[in-house]
Design a protein around this motif. Structure first.
Motif, PDB file in Angstrom:
ATOM      1  N   ASN A 121       0.826  -1.214   0.000  1.00  0.00           N
ATOM      2  CA  ASN A 121       0.000   0.000   0.000  1.00  0.00           C
ATOM      3  C   ASN A 121       0.859   1.262   0.000  1.00  0.00           C
ATOM      4  OD1 ASN A 121      -2.533  -1.180  -0.107  1.00  0.00           O
ATOM      5  ND2 ASN A 121      -2.639  -1.458   2.117  1.00  0.00           N
ATOM      6  N   THR A 122       1.940   1.232   0.739  1.00  0.00           N
ATOM      7  CA  THR A 122       2.849   2.398   0.780  1.00  0.00           C
ATOM      8  C   THR A 122       3.420   2.654  -0.608  1.00  0.00           C
ATOM      9  OG1 THR A 122       3.455   1.874   3.044  1.00  0.00           O
ATOM     10  CG2 THR A 122       4.925   3.358   1.857  1.00  0.00           C
ATOM     11  N   LEU A 123       3.807   1.595  -1.284  1.00  0.00           N
ATOM     12  CA  LEU A 123       4.364   1.753  -2.635  1.00  0.00           C
ATOM     13  C   LEU A 123       3.313   2.282  -3.594  1.00  0.00           C
ATOM     14  CD1 LEU A 123       6.565  -1.448  -2.891  1.00  0.00           C
ATOM     15  CD2 LEU A 123       7.363   0.886  -3.142  1.00  0.00           C
ATOM     16  N   LEU A 124       2.082   1.754  -3.498  1.00  0.00           N
ATOM     17  CA  LEU A 124       1.001   2.234  -4.365  1.00  0.00           C
ATOM     18  C   LEU A 124       0.822   3.740  -4.180  1.00  0.00           C
ATOM     19  CD1 LEU A 124      -1.928  -0.377  -4.178  1.00  0.00           C
ATOM     20  CD2 LEU A 124      -0.756   0.420  -6.234  1.00  0.00           C
ATOM     21  N   ALA A 125       0.808   4.162  -2.925  1.00  0.00           N
ATOM     22  CA  ALA A 125       0.602   5.583  -2.620  1.00  0.00           C
ATOM     23  C   ALA A 125       1.773   6.410  -3.148  1.00  0.00           C
ATOM     24  CB  ALA A 125       0.452   5.775  -1.117  1.00  0.00           C
ATOM     25  N   ASN A 126       2.997   5.927  -2.936  1.00  0.00           N
ATOM     26  CA  ASN A 126       4.175   6.693  -3.364  1.00  0.00           C
ATOM     27  C   ASN A 126       4.297   6.760  -4.874  1.00  0.00           C
ATOM     28  OD1 ASN A 126       5.015   7.437  -0.844  1.00  0.00           O
ATOM     29  ND2 ASN A 126       6.340   5.677  -0.552  1.00  0.00           N
ATOM     30  N   MET A 127       3.919   5.673  -5.545  1.00  0.00           N
ATOM     31  CA  MET A 127       4.028   5.667  -7.009  1.00  0.00           C
ATOM     32  C   MET A 127       3.070   6.673  -7.629  1.00  0.00           C
ATOM     33  SD  MET A 127       4.848   1.747  -8.240  1.00  0.00           S
ATOM     34  CE  MET A 127       3.366   0.984  -7.607  1.00  0.00           C
ATOM     35  N   ALA A 128       2.009   7.011  -6.876  1.00  0.00           N
ATOM     36  CA  ALA A 128       1.016   7.951  -7.411  1.00  0.00           C
ATOM     37  C   ALA A 128       1.388   9.401  -7.129  1.00  0.00           C
ATOM     38  CB  ALA A 128      -0.355   7.644  -6.822  1.00  0.00           C
ATOM     39  N   LYS A 129       2.409   9.614  -6.291  1.00  0.00           N
ATOM     40  CA  LYS A 129       2.738  10.989  -5.894  1.00  0.00           C
ATOM     41  C   LYS A 129       3.479  11.706  -7.006  1.00  0.00           C
ATOM     42  CE  LYS A 129       3.175  10.435  -0.920  1.00  0.00           C
ATOM     43  NZ  LYS A 129       4.112  10.144   0.156  1.00  0.00           N
ATOM     44  N   SER A 130       3.033  12.905  -7.292  1.00  0.00           N
ATOM     45  CA  SER A 130       3.720  13.667  -8.343  1.00  0.00           C
ATOM     46  C   SER A 130       5.048  14.220  -7.840  1.00  0.00           C
ATOM     47  CB  SER A 130       2.828  14.816  -8.823  1.00  0.00           C
ATOM     48  OG  SER A 130       2.451  15.607  -7.720  1.00  0.00           O
ATOM     49  N   SER A 131       5.189  14.286  -6.519  1.00  0.00           N
ATOM     50  CA  SER A 131       6.414  14.878  -5.974  1.00  0.00           C
ATOM     51  C   SER A 131       7.597  13.929  -6.062  1.00  0.00           C
ATOM     52  CB  SER A 131       6.190  15.277  -4.516  1.00  0.00           C
ATOM     53  OG  SER A 131       5.755  14.159  -3.786  1.00  0.00           O
ATOM     54  N   ILE A 132       7.361  12.658  -6.389  1.00  0.00           N
ATOM     55  CA  ILE A 132       8.475  11.697  -6.420  1.00  0.00           C
ATOM     56  C   ILE A 132       9.137  11.727  -7.786  1.00  0.00           C
ATOM     57  CG2 ILE A 132       9.058   9.242  -6.270  1.00  0.00           C
ATOM     58  CD1 ILE A 132       7.728   9.087  -3.845  1.00  0.00           C
ATOM     59  N   ASP A 133      10.436  11.764  -7.740  1.00  0.00           N
ATOM     60  CA  ASP A 133      11.272  11.765  -8.938  1.00  0.00           C
ATOM     61  C   ASP A 133      10.924  10.569  -9.844  1.00  0.00           C
ATOM     62  OD1 ASP A 133      14.023  12.410 -10.234  1.00  0.00           O
ATOM     63  OD2 ASP A 133      14.133  10.300  -9.683  1.00  0.00           O
ATOM     64  N   SER A 134      10.960  10.792 -11.162  1.00  0.00           N
ATOM     65  CA  SER A 134      10.511   9.739 -12.087  1.00  0.00           C
ATOM     66  C   SER A 134      11.388   8.498 -12.024  1.00  0.00           C
ATOM     67  CB  SER A 134      10.456  10.275 -13.515  1.00  0.00           C
ATOM     68  OG  SER A 134      11.739  10.727 -13.880  1.00  0.00           O
ATOM     69  N   LEU A 145      10.476   2.141  -7.581  1.00  0.00           N
ATOM     70  CA  LEU A 145       9.376   1.727  -6.708  1.00  0.00           C
ATOM     71  C   LEU A 145       8.520   0.695  -7.439  1.00  0.00           C
ATOM     72  CD1 LEU A 145       8.185   5.096  -5.101  1.00  0.00           C
ATOM     73  CD2 LEU A 145       9.583   3.325  -4.061  1.00  0.00           C
ATOM     74  N   GLY A 146       8.354   0.913  -8.737  1.00  0.00           N
ATOM     75  CA  GLY A 146       7.585  -0.034  -9.550  1.00  0.00           C
ATOM     76  C   GLY A 146       8.249  -1.403  -9.558  1.00  0.00           C
ATOM     77  N   ARG A 147       9.578  -1.403  -9.626  1.00  0.00           N
ATOM     78  CA  ARG A 147      10.305  -2.675  -9.604  1.00  0.00           C
ATOM     79  C   ARG A 147      10.048  -3.396  -8.289  1.00  0.00           C
ATOM     80  NH1 ARG A 147      15.045  -3.693 -12.361  1.00  0.00           N
ATOM     81  NH2 ARG A 147      15.580  -1.496 -12.482  1.00  0.00           N
ATOM     82  N   ARG A 148      10.065  -2.630  -7.213  1.00  0.00           N
ATOM     83  CA  ARG A 148       9.863  -3.240  -5.905  1.00  0.00           C
ATOM     84  C   ARG A 148       8.408  -3.663  -5.706  1.00  0.00           C
ATOM     85  NH1 ARG A 148      12.795  -2.276  -0.227  1.00  0.00           N
ATOM     86  NH2 ARG A 148      11.431  -3.605   1.008  1.00  0.00           N
ATOM     87  N   PHE A 149       7.493  -2.996  -6.399  1.00  0.00           N
ATOM     88  CA  PHE A 149       6.069  -3.270  -6.180  1.00  0.00           C
ATOM     89  C   PHE A 149       5.728  -4.725  -6.482  1.00  0.00           C
ATOM     90  CE2 PHE A 149       1.796  -2.371  -5.374  1.00  0.00           C
ATOM     91  CZ  PHE A 149       1.020  -2.998  -6.331  1.00  0.00           C
TER      92      PHE A 149
END
Lengths: 234, 177
Positions: A81-94, A100-104
């Motif tokens: 869930n934390t990764l899902l939330a972070n992957m959706a954040k625009s503030s996170i570097d591409s 994060l997607g790899r870890r998901f």
């Protein structure tokens, strides 16, 4: 005459062409698509499942180890869930989002596989049905050979899972090793999942005794659940 | 760490040695098909990496806290700030998903803290890095004593038992090679 014979043979043979091997007929780029909607959810801990594994005694797995194993599963739910939330954040570097997607895949499959594993365990399972024995024997030679095969594959060097999936393009049961939670998954519905990570046995067994853990594990597989999954997948 | 945990770890290492020897015998068998030999080679490399990494790990831990010389501390720790910073970085990389080895590695011109996934020693050695510190982060190394979610606590604890004398010798061997 020869051509007619060849054509007749082709039409009567049971060829298993891939459904997308020929040109698409009647394809229309303006083909209307009905509206549909998804209702996205977060991962959540399946507390019914948690009760199932922690309030029953499974021969070969101590309750203490099972309780810890459930806590690990809760960790996977939280991380996914934390990764899902972070992957959706625009503030996170591409670049970070890619990683994060790899870890998901690791965390999300960690959730799914643990749920599949816990739910295909039973403290004193009924014998597999004649139908299931027959289907499994068709693929693996006999039911006992199948149980041996689970244990052999479970001894693969490294950390991961033994999973059995139904490959619908082949109509076959595929039993194979998955590294960690996400490397080497065969594509198809998971019919059986066996946790072979060290955490799954190391509090009850020596680190060199995965074989003993697996020998006990195959005796507590819920064959009714396995059969239900197979029928649902077919 | 308990003797139970440590002795079990030695048995794991011994099994890897036995596996390697058995695979070597198998490879010497002419009747094994070529394709199978390739798979056996792959597995033997895996076992060999497991053996080497375990030996490096057992060598670099000591129940007594052994500190490095001031000269080493200046050279290496200055790249990170101080020894504590290296210890903290080791704990940080050990949080990587899956199992593997947290370590401090040195090339000709740089020092890094990194995580080896699984037993893939090649991932650092192919890039020119040699090990200075190796910490086993497979579950068999800590679950008996620290529990399934105890990796961070285990690595934190272990950083206090790094034999910096061994680390310094490894660094000097790399430099003089």
């Amino acid at each position: 005459m020869h051509i007619l014979v060849v054509l007749a043979l082709l039409s009567s043979s049971r060829c298993s062409f891939h459904p997308f091997s020929g040109p698409l007929k009647n394809a229309s780029p303006k083909r209307p698509v009905g509206t549909y909607k998804l209702s996205p959810q977060e991962y959540s801990v399946n507390e019914t499942l948690v009760d199932w594994v922690t309030k029953n005694n499974f021969p070969g797995i101590s309750n203490k180890m099972m309780v810890e194993h459930v806590d690990l599963y809760r960790g996977y739910v939280k991380n996914a869930n934390t990764l899902l939330a972070n992957m959706a954040k625009s503030s996170i570097d591409s670049v970070m989002k890619l990683e994060l997607g790899r870890r998901f895949g690791f965390e999300a499959n960690g959730v799914h596989l643990h749920e599949l594993f816990f739910s295909n365990l039973h403290p004193s399972p009924a014998s597999p049905s004649e139908n299931l024995v027959s289907v499994i024997s068709d693929e693996f030679g006999s039911f006992n050979k199948f149980l041996e095969r689970i244990q052999i594959i479970g001894g693969t060097r490294g950390t991961g899972w033994v999973t059995m999936t139904l490959d619908k393009s082949l109509n076959r049961l595929i039993l194979n090793w998955v590294d960690e939670h996400q490397d080497g998954q065969s594509i198809g519905d998971v019919i059986l999942a066996v946790d072979c990570w060290e955490h799954a046995y190391i509090k009850d067994y020596k680190s060199t005794a995965r074989g003993d853990y697996l020998q006990n594990l195959v005796k507590i597989i819920d064959w009714e659940v396995v059969e239900r999954r197979l029928k649902a997948a077919m | 760490m308990t003797l139970n945990q440590i002795n079990d770890h030695f048995r794991y290492y011994e099994k890897a040695v036995a596996n390697y020897n058995a695979l070597t015998t198998l490879l010497a068998n002419d009747s094994v098909p070529e394709q199978e030999k390739k798979q056996i080679e792959f597995r033997r490399t895996y076992e060999n990496n497991t053996i080497r990494l375990h030996e490096l790990f057992f060598e670099n831990i000591n129940p007594k806290r052994i500190l490095p010389s001031l000269e080493f501390t200046d050279k290496i720790a200055s790249a990170f700030g101080n020894l504590s910073a290296i210890e903290q970085d080791l704990v940080a990389v050990s949080e990587a998903e899956g199992v593997g080895w947290a370590g401090l590695f040195a090339s000709n011109d740089s020092v890094v803290v990194a995580f080896i996934r699984g037993s893939d020693f090649g991932s650092v050695s192919d890039a020119g890095y040699k090990p200075l510190i190796i910490i086993d982060c497979w579950e068999h190394a800590y679950v008996k004593d620290f529990g399934m979610q105890g990796k961070k606590e285990y690595v934190s604890t272990l950083t206090k038992y790094i034999d910096w004398g061994v680390v310094e010798k490894r660094f000097n061997d790399i430099r003089s090679a």
